[in-house]
Write a protein that holds these residues in place. Sequence first.
Motif, short mmCIF file in Angstrom:
data_model
loop_
_atom_site.label_atom_id
_atom_site.label_comp_id
_atom_site.label_asym_id
_atom_site.label_seq_id
_atom_site.Cartn_x
_atom_site.Cartn_y
_atom_site.Cartn_z
N TYR A 93 0.81 -1.21 0.00
CA TYR A 93 0.00 0.00 0.00
C TYR A 93 0.85 1.27 0.00
N ALA A 94 2.00 1.22 0.65
CA ALA A 94 2.90 2.38 0.67
C ALA A 94 3.42 2.67 -0.74
N ALA A 98 2.89 6.04 -2.95
CA ALA A 98 4.03 6.77 -3.49
C ALA A 98 3.88 6.98 -5.00
N GLN A 99 3.40 5.95 -5.69
CA GLN A 99 3.20 6.08 -7.13
C GLN A 99 2.14 7.12 -7.46
N VAL A 100 1.02 7.06 -6.76
CA VAL A 100 -0.08 8.01 -7.02
C VAL A 100 0.35 9.43 -6.66
N LEU A 124 -6.67 6.69 -3.57
CA LEU A 124 -5.58 6.04 -4.29
C LEU A 124 -6.09 5.17 -5.44
N LEU A 125 -7.38 4.90 -5.44
CA LEU A 125 -7.97 4.05 -6.48
C LEU A 125 -9.01 4.82 -7.27
N VAL A 286 -7.83 -0.42 -9.85
CA VAL A 286 -6.91 0.30 -10.72
C VAL A 286 -6.43 1.56 -9.98
N PRO A 287 -5.12 1.72 -9.82
CA PRO A 287 -4.64 2.91 -9.12
C PRO A 287 -5.05 4.20 -9.84
N LYS A 288 -5.23 5.24 -9.08
CA LYS A 288 -5.54 6.55 -9.64
C LYS A 288 -4.37 6.99 -10.52
#
Length: 372
Positions: A93-94, A98-100, A124-125, A286-288
């Motif tokens: 989750y971290a 970080a990606q988003v 985040l999603l 799907v990540p944001k």
Amino acid sequence: MPKHPARLAATAGVAASLLLATACGAGSATPASIDLGSGPAKSGTIKKDALSGVNMTFVSYGGVYQEGQQKAAVDPFAQESGAKILQDGPTDYAKIKAQVDSSNVTWDVIDSDSIWAEAQCGKLLQPLDYSIIDKSKVPEGLSGQCTVPAMQYGMVLVYNKDKFGANPPKGWKDFFDTTKFPGKRAISGNPGDSAPGPFEGALIADGVAPDQLYPLDVDRATKKLQSVRSNLVFWKTGAEAQQLLESGEVDMGMVWSGRAYAAVKNGAPFQVAWDQWMPIMDSLAVPKNAKNPKASMALINYYLGAQQQAKLTELTSYSPINTDAKPSLDQTGQAFLTTAPGVPEKALKIDSKWWAEHQPEMIEKWSAWLGG
């Protein structure tokens, strides 16, 4: 937030054969150039070569589970769609945050804990596109704005049929009755993690009506748990839970259905009491700001197909989430499916939205009781 715990196999990391580089954004076809065909979406299908030139990364928890996902759905999707799909994990989750936060999202479809995913919808999603994803064969209430189920299993009561076969426990009231049903009980006890199971079981045993469980009365639940603490044996991983059943160290267990099945398959003399079992599932999301959300939605749609879900069950023992899926299992495997006839109706209704809102404080309270 806690990492997702291991279930069918240890998931310290994805097997070396699965773990590949994740920097996959460069060179992908742009979303605008993708043609998924006309007509309504149908789960389990993808237009031939529709994603040729698209690079994607699928993220899950490794071990038997992710290998099953890859063989049942992800690899066949890649072959039919033309996409190149890399595997990564375990879900972290971290890393997603970080990606988003950095607007550098390299993960396209992630498998996560459903409660965490519920809490991260719109954060985040991103919302799923149900014009691309066909959820018509997913049981009512399991899909959300940002998630669909990846599979199902359950927290179940299992008992030693050699000891209790003539007068078996029937539900959580019996699980907490150490006079009528003496012996050790296996129960989840992972500091830093809290999920549906012990609190609900304790409250049901203490007389709370199933439809009055939420909001959870934590003080009442921990008091009930404390009353049988000397009879409890705590497990932190699915492997530990399975070993407790196989070794005969416990006579009863509140364990994951997949681990109970694996123990019985290995000869442990346990049986499930399905009354008041607690449904659990992983979610696909799907990540944001994912680079190619259209392709991500197409992969999720394919994953939900009846054929894909049946094969996933055969490979992992998790229950399918497509109502048309007909996995080929032996009699023991069929007996542990949460989707078997008559089983879904016996489930407790778990309030995932309540858990999503309150999980951080529940983790604190659970950890405090475990350490007390």
